[in-house]
Motif scaffolding. Structure first.
Motif, PDB file in Angstrom:
ATOM      1  N   MET A  66       0.881  -1.125  -0.076  1.00 48.28           N
ATOM      2  CA  MET A  66      -0.049   0.060   0.001  1.00 48.28           C
ATOM      3  C   MET A  66       0.928   1.272  -0.033  1.00 48.28           C
ATOM      4  O   MET A  66       1.275   1.884   1.079  1.00 48.28           O
ATOM      5  CB  MET A  66      -0.911  -0.031   1.217  1.00 48.28           C
TER       6      MET A  66
ATOM      7  N   LEU B 281      -2.998   5.713  -3.415  1.00 44.03           N
ATOM      8  CA  LEU B 281      -4.192   6.347  -2.582  1.00 44.03           C
ATOM      9  C   LEU B 281      -4.235   7.729  -3.125  1.00 44.03           C
ATOM     10  O   LEU B 281      -5.181   8.394  -2.388  1.00 44.03           O
ATOM     11  CB  LEU B 281      -4.203   5.889  -1.242  1.00 44.03           C
TER      12      LEU B 281
ATOM     13  N   VAL C  14     -16.147  16.373   5.211  1.00 39.93           N
ATOM     14  CA  VAL C  14     -14.834  16.150   5.786  1.00 39.93           C
ATOM     15  C   VAL C  14     -13.730  14.957   5.132  1.00 39.93           C
ATOM     16  O   VAL C  14     -14.399  13.841   4.749  1.00 39.93           O
ATOM     17  CB  VAL C  14     -14.753  15.863   7.172  1.00 39.93           C
TER      18      VAL C  14
ATOM     19  N   PRO D  52     -10.437  14.104   6.528  1.00 37.99           N
ATOM     20  CA  PRO D  52      -8.998  14.134   7.320  1.00 37.99           C
ATOM     21  C   PRO D  52      -8.267  13.106   6.751  1.00 37.99           C
ATOM     22  O   PRO D  52      -8.542  11.972   6.459  1.00 37.99           O
ATOM     23  CB  PRO D  52      -9.332  13.636   8.683  1.00 37.99           C
TER      24      PRO D  52
ATOM     25  N   LEU E 178      -4.054  11.444   6.367  1.00 38.04           N
ATOM     26  CA  LEU E 178      -2.567  11.384   6.891  1.00 38.04           C
ATOM     27  C   LEU E 178      -1.683  10.595   5.857  1.00 38.04           C
ATOM     28  O   LEU E 178      -2.425   9.598   5.222  1.00 38.04           O
ATOM     29  CB  LEU E 178      -2.351  10.276   8.053  1.00 38.04           C
TER      30      LEU E 178
ATOM     31  N   ILE F 210       1.806   8.975   5.532  1.00 37.21           N
ATOM     32  CA  ILE F 210       2.930   8.829   6.442  1.00 37.21           C
ATOM     33  C   ILE F 210       4.012   7.918   5.485  1.00 37.21           C
ATOM     34  O   ILE F 210       3.696   6.833   5.195  1.00 37.21           O
ATOM     35  CB  ILE F 210       2.843   7.882   7.581  1.00 37.21           C
TER      36      ILE F 210
ATOM     37  N   CYS G 140       0.622   8.405  14.940  1.00 33.13           N
ATOM     38  CA  CYS G 140      -0.103   9.301  14.310  1.00 33.13           C
ATOM     39  C   CYS G 140      -1.592   8.847  14.802  1.00 33.13           C
ATOM     40  O   CYS G 140      -1.748   7.498  14.876  1.00 33.13           O
ATOM     41  CB  CYS G 140       0.004   9.391  12.892  1.00 33.13           C
TER      42      CYS G 140
ATOM     43  N   HIS H 136      -5.847   9.951  13.657  1.00 34.08           N
ATOM     44  CA  HIS H 136      -6.695  10.856  13.411  1.00 34.08           C
ATOM     45  C   HIS H 136      -8.240  10.142  13.396  1.00 34.08           C
ATOM     46  O   HIS H 136      -8.492   9.187  13.681  1.00 34.08           O
ATOM     47  CB  HIS H 136      -6.551  11.214  11.997  1.00 34.08           C
TER      48      HIS H 136
ATOM     49  N   ARG I 281     -14.450   7.460  14.790  1.00 31.64           N
ATOM     50  CA  ARG I 281     -13.208   6.647  13.938  1.00 31.64           C
ATOM     51  C   ARG I 281     -11.873   7.265  14.695  1.00 31.64           C
ATOM     52  O   ARG I 281     -11.596   8.320  14.331  1.00 31.64           O
ATOM     53  CB  ARG I 281     -13.400   6.997  12.515  1.00 31.64           C
ATOM     54  N   LEU I 282     -11.235   6.364  15.161  1.00 28.66           N
ATOM     55  CA  LEU I 282      -9.950   6.715  15.615  1.00 28.66           C
ATOM     56  C   LEU I 282      -8.975   5.683  15.376  1.00 28.66           C
ATOM     57  O   LEU I 282      -8.884   4.421  15.550  1.00 28.66           O
ATOM     58  CB  LEU I 282      -9.953   6.941  17.190  1.00 28.66           C
ATOM     59  N   PHE I 283      -8.301   6.055  14.485  1.00 24.40           N
ATOM     60  CA  PHE I 283      -7.099   5.131  14.227  1.00 24.40           C
ATOM     61  C   PHE I 283      -5.789   5.478  14.719  1.00 24.40           C
ATOM     62  O   PHE I 283      -5.385   6.723  14.839  1.00 24.40           O
ATOM     63  CB  PHE I 283      -6.723   5.274  12.400  1.00 24.40           C
ATOM     64  N   THR I 284      -5.333   4.467  15.237  1.00 22.15           N
ATOM     65  CA  THR I 284      -3.891   4.709  15.920  1.00 22.15           C
ATOM     66  C   THR I 284      -2.631   4.012  15.027  1.00 22.15           C
ATOM     67  O   THR I 284      -3.047   2.887  15.040  1.00 22.15           O
ATOM     68  CB  THR I 284      -3.797   4.605  17.319  1.00 22.15           C
ATOM     69  N   ILE I 285      -2.028   4.852  14.523  1.00 27.30           N
ATOM     70  CA  ILE I 285      -1.046   4.017  13.945  1.00 27.30           C
ATOM     71  C   ILE I 285       0.445   4.210  14.816  1.00 27.30           C
ATOM     72  O   ILE I 285       0.795   5.101  14.840  1.00 27.30           O
ATOM     73  CB  ILE I 285      -0.744   4.550  12.228  1.00 27.30           C
TER      74      ILE I 285
ATOM     75  N   HIS J 235       4.159   2.416   4.521  1.00 27.25           N
ATOM     76  CA  HIS J 235       4.000   3.408   3.808  1.00 27.25           C
ATOM     77  C   HIS J 235       2.227   3.265   3.609  1.00 27.25           C
ATOM     78  O   HIS J 235       1.715   2.647   3.167  1.00 27.25           O
ATOM     79  CB  HIS J 235       4.556   3.078   2.306  1.00 27.25           C
ATOM     80  N   SER J 236       1.677   4.170   4.320  1.00 21.59           N
ATOM     81  CA  SER J 236       0.180   4.070   4.314  1.00 21.59           C
ATOM     82  C   SER J 236      -0.483   5.451   4.343  1.00 21.59           C
ATOM     83  O   SER J 236      -0.073   6.414   4.728  1.00 21.59           O
ATOM     84  CB  SER J 236      -0.223   3.273   5.560  1.00 21.59           C
ATOM     85  N   THR J 237      -1.520   5.516   3.558  1.00 23.53           N
ATOM     86  CA  THR J 237      -2.115   6.715   3.551  1.00 23.53           C
ATOM     87  C   THR J 237      -3.864   6.212   4.153  1.00 23.53           C
ATOM     88  O   THR J 237      -4.350   5.266   3.842  1.00 23.53           O
ATOM     89  CB  THR J 237      -2.378   7.236   2.149  1.00 23.53           C
ATOM     90  N   HIS J 238      -4.122   7.119   5.012  1.00 24.54           N
ATOM     91  CA  HIS J 238      -5.620   6.897   5.215  1.00 24.54           C
ATOM     92  C   HIS J 238      -6.631   7.985   4.839  1.00 24.54           C
ATOM     93  O   HIS J 238      -6.197   9.170   5.065  1.00 24.54           O
ATOM     94  CB  HIS J 238      -5.797   6.896   6.717  1.00 24.54           C
ATOM     95  N   PHE J 239      -7.271   7.730   4.189  1.00 20.00           N
ATOM     96  CA  PHE J 239      -8.220   8.726   3.635  1.00 20.00           C
ATOM     97  C   PHE J 239      -9.635   8.284   4.254  1.00 20.00           C
ATOM     98  O   PHE J 239     -10.018   7.176   4.253  1.00 20.00           O
ATOM     99  CB  PHE J 239      -8.348   8.514   2.145  1.00 20.00           C
ATOM    100  N   CYS J 240     -10.341   9.292   4.785  1.00 18.41           N
ATOM    101  CA  CYS J 240     -11.558   8.936   5.273  1.00 18.41           C
ATOM    102  C   CYS J 240     -12.569  10.260   4.722  1.00 18.41           C
ATOM    103  O   CYS J 240     -12.395  11.278   5.017  1.00 18.41           O
ATOM    104  CB  CYS J 240     -11.469   9.178   6.707  1.00 18.41           C
ATOM    105  N   SER J 241     -13.178   9.797   3.860  1.00 18.78           N
ATOM    106  CA  SER J 241     -14.125  10.786   3.343  1.00 18.78           C
ATOM    107  C   SER J 241     -15.486  10.669   3.633  1.00 18.78           C
ATOM    108  O   SER J 241     -16.106   9.487   3.235  1.00 18.78           O
ATOM    109  CB  SER J 241     -13.877  10.819   1.764  1.00 18.78           C
TER     110      SER J 241
END
Lengths: 501, 345
Positions: free
Chosen positions: A1, A6, A418, A420, A422, A424, A431, A433, B41-45, B52-58
């Protein structure tokens, strides 16, 4: 990933910018003019750029740029060098920028056609006495009042600032050392179209300079007033381009309150403001930003922050004004061990859009960032938009980045978008969110009721407290109380405005 | 920042005493309440390996019209109780305070049956305890008494001081003298303890036709109660239950009870999560509030609470029903033999 899979949009933007830069490398000395009547002839080099760019340039953008340039050529006799540099680089970038549409990711939920369909009129001269008669002289000192982009000395008071601190127009700046420092940083950042339009249209560059190790007690209040506006429905949109550059040298400390006001009711105008801040090593900049412009106004604001190592930036924002209000916030870390705290509250109580696009770029180790964004939408056609990007790049190890957005939708059809996000790349980071969208919590309402408090009072208290979480972070009581009063008037007691507090 | 608190409180007080004609339409018409499912929604990384990650929350959200969860309890069967005569019922010169008859209730969302005919009578000045296994319906019963919207009453009656509780909103039940201390009280960020108590206190004063207190007068009124729960001043400036430890939450509930007063205090597992010292403090505070006229209904798992607050009656609950009632000796049987010993007896 991987990040690339993304974030196609982002990468696309980056590559386009790269394309345009590599295609048209321009020496910084060349000057581009949109104005054919300009005193300065277009050099052959820039003329060729114009041609090259013709396919990419947006005629509408060029037309605005031209009117901006026209408006300034009459007023400015001798432009200070940094301002000239700003205008040149802004003109250059405008050539490849087009007016945003809903197809562009940064404007996917934000409709700017209201500006585009209006006749844009730059405000060409400083305000007259009759214009500023309505502005309250009841001010919190030290204060700099900026009316339609121009400093008004009679409404400002800057006594009591420590020695070496400069607050005022670049044109009146006598210290060559400071001018030199300012030119090092002016427009070192690539914003978007509105950033560049401001660069072309800004009549003045307002400078706040805090020398090394200097601590400014108490807040410096920047009051931006928009007095010239058209009536709603008149289709004309007077535009002002205030631009402020804050330079806090190593170990310095300053607090600034930016307050945007102007116009009763539905007065139409466009405030296109830019604030650039350079926070030196170990320096602290506390920023309070209050936007309560008229509900017919377009308010587009850029805040670009550059944080050197061990520096601190704290922002608390309250925004309730404008038919269209967009805040672009960019924080760039250029050294390690930085602290960044962003707290924002947006209120959409009428047919209006409140938009925050923030991006935090971490490139160095041990940065700490914490972002809290809240919005309340209390109108069926009201909208709130949030795009919060945090990028933790390869060398930003041991970053601690937190982001939370909470939205309160109080009526059916109210909308919030919204995003949000990240990104990384570093591998040793912490981190988090989160996003929550809701009506008021039933459990909380019940707790009030169980103590004998009726539902309506409970709702009001909860709405108020939702906002208060952000507002309580404003470090200055006088600003805090004003904002709290605004919230009560706007949201809780719209019918009985006068009787409150 | 005392000044900040002061002004907030003043604003709150203002809110509570005025009604705007515009506002209810806009914000609080209960049938128009938008109920949007919260999306916490709480992601803790926390990564040590290369990520290598990307979080999208739409989230694109348009609120839709949905019926409020706050339901008016449905009463099946008829109520032909002459309330005044009921209230005048006396036992040894004590007035009847609460009478619950054949109370049945379901979980509002799932319609799952959870109370299967509860009967309970409490007179003035009595201390009752309800004990029972997890899931036996003890806490549900206390919540149903105060009108929690998660539950729906399907049958039976609840009469408190001669008034039919089923016809009353939660706030009316509270104002009529019923107080429930929550098992795990919710945090209310942004509302200070002092403001919250002041609002609740003024609501009560208003109901009684007494003058409401401003923030400063109220502060001195509350101040005297702080010692009772062994808490410091700064307790009042903190937000309601926000960041409170388990013990502080319970103390806060008792502080509210002390400030607001109640004819019937329902203490839902007031002992859970407390160490011995805190338990003693809380118990002492409750005992200090007991008068010959007010009553306590405790809900607990453990006998240790009963060592401090002595009940006259112990009720054992099982499967949503009170299956046995006895005196304090029942608790020691329970301690020795468990619920099995009691229910098979």
């Amino acid at each position: 990933m991987s990040a690339s899979t993304l974030t196609p949009n982002l990468l696309q933007t980056v590559s386009t910018q790269f394309y345009s830069l590599s295609q048209f490398p321009t020496p910084s000395t060349s000057r581009i003019s949109f104005n054919r009547k300009s005193k300065h002839p277009i050099s052959s080099k820039s003329a060729s750029i114009l041609t090259l760019n013709a396919a990419l340039s947006d005629p509408f953008v060029l037309q605005i740029a031209e009117t901006f340039e026209d408006s300034l050529s009459s007023s400015s006799s001798s432009t200070p060098l940094p301002l000239q540099k700003l205008r040149d680089s802004s003109s250059e970038s405008l050539l490849s920028l087009s007016w945003p549409t809903r197809k562009d990711e940064p404007f996917r939920f934000t409709d700017t056609s209201f500006i585009k369909s209006s006749e844009i009129q730059p405000i060409t001269n400083p305000p007259q006495d009759s214009d500023i008669a309505c502005i309250s002289s009841d001010i919190h000192l030290p204060n700099l009042t900026i009316v339609d982009g121009y400093i008004v000395d009679s409404l400002s008071g800057l006594s009591g600032l420590p020695e070496g601190v400069y607050v005022g127009s670049l044109a009146k700046l006598t210290s060559e050392g400071i001018v030199k420092r300012v030119s090092e940083f002016v427009s070192n950042f690539e914003g978007d179209l509105f950033w560049s339009l401001n660069g072309v249209g800004a009549p003045d560059l307002i400078v706040v300079y805090v020398p090394e190790g200097c601590r400014v007690d108490g807040p410096l209040h920047l009051r931006y007033c928009s007095v010239r506006g058209s009536d709603s429905g008149s289709k004309t949109l007077p535009v002002s381009n205030p631009r402020v550059l804050v330079l806090v040298e190593k170990g310095g400390e300053v607090s600034i309150v930016e307050e945007f006001v102007g116009g009763d009711g539905d007065k139409c105008y466009w405030t296109n403001a830019v604030l650039e801040v350079i926070i030196g090593e170990g320096a602290t900049f506390s920023h309070s930003y209050v936007q309560t412009q008229s509900l017919g106004a377009a308010h587009i604001k850029w805040t670009s922050i550059r944080q050197e190592s061990a520096s601190t930036y704290k922002l608390v924002e309250f925004s309730s004004g404008g038919k269209l209000s967009r805040h672009n916030l960019h924080v760039q870390q250029v050294g390690s061990d930085t602290v960044t705290e962003l707290s924002t509250l947006h209120l959409s109580i009428k047919d209006q859009t409140q938009d925050l696009h923030s991006s935090l770029v971490l490139d160095h180790p041990r940065g700490y960032t914490n972002q809290l964004h809240k919005c309340i939408v209390a109108h069926p056609r009201g909208q709130a938009v949030f795009d919060g990007n945090v990028r933790v790049n390869r060398y930003a190890q041991q970053t601690d980045a937190g982001q939370l957005t909470r939205s309160l939708l109080l009526v059916p059809q109210a909308t919030v978008n919204v995003k949000p996000n990240l990104q990384i790349i570093a591998d040793d980071v912490k981190c988090s969110h989160g996003a929550a969208i809701s009506d008021l919590e039933d459990d909380q309402l019940f707790y009030f009721q169980a103590r004998g408090i009726d539902l309506e009072t409970a709702r009001k208290a909860l709405i108020y407290s939702f906002g208060a979480e952000v507002i309580d972070r404003i470090p200055f009581a006088y600003v805090r109380e004003k904002v709290k009063k605004d919230i009560v008037e706007l949201l809780l007691e719209p019918a009985t405005v006068k009787s409150v507090v | 920042m005392p000044s900040a608190t002061t002004i907030t409180a003043a604003t709150m007080a203002h809110c509570s005493s005025s009604t705007s004609s515009l506002y209810p339409k806009l914000l609080s018409n209960s049938t128009f309440r938008t109920k949007c499912t919260p999306i916490p929604r709480l992601f803790t990384i926390s990564a040590n390996s290369s990520i290598h990650s990307t979080h999208f929350c739409s989230v694109s959200h348009s609120a839709t019209y949905r019926r409020s969860l706050r339901r008016i309890p449905v009463v099946s069967g008829t109520l032909t109780v002459e309330s005044t005569t009921l209230y005048s019922d006396e036992k040894d010169g004590k007035k009847l305070l609460l009478e619950v008859k054949d109370l049945t209730a379901v979980i509002a969302e799932s319609k799952q049956k959870i109370l299967n005919g509860v009967n309970l009578t409490v007179y003035e000045g009595e201390v009752h305890a309800i004990m029972g296994k997890n899931g036996s319906g003890k806490s549900t019963f206390s919540k149903v008494l105060v009108g929690h919207p998660d539950y729906e009453v399907t049958g039976g009656t609840m009469i408190f001081k001669g008034q039919n509780l089923l016809e009353m909103d939660p706030e009316e039940r509270s104002l009529s003298g019923m107080f429930m201390s929550f098992q795990s009280p919710v945090a209310i960020p942004g509302v200070s303890n002092a403001d919250f108590l002041n609002m609740a206190y003024n609501a009560r004063q208003k109901k009684l036709g007494l003058p409401e207190l401003g923030p400063i007068e109220f502060f001195s009124h509350v101040y005297s109660k702080l010692d009772l729960v062994n808490m410091k001043m700064d307790f009042l400036n903190r937000n309601v239950n926000e960041g409170f430890s388990g013990g502080e939450r319970k103390r806060n509930e008792i502080l509210q009870l002390a400030v607001l007063g109640a004819d019937l205090a329902i203490l839902d597992e007031i002992d859970s999560g407390l160490d011995v010292d805190a338990l003693q403090d809380v118990a002492k505070a409750v005992n200090g509030l007991l008068t010959p006229n007010n009553s306590v209904l405790m809900i607990t798992h453990y006998q240790r609470l009963l060592d401090y607050i002595k009940p006259a009656y112990i009720h054992i609950m099982e499967n949503g029903k009170i299956v046995k009632t006895g005196d304090i000796s029942l608790a020691s049987v329970l301690e020795k033999e468990g619920y099995k010993g009691i229910t098979t007896a």
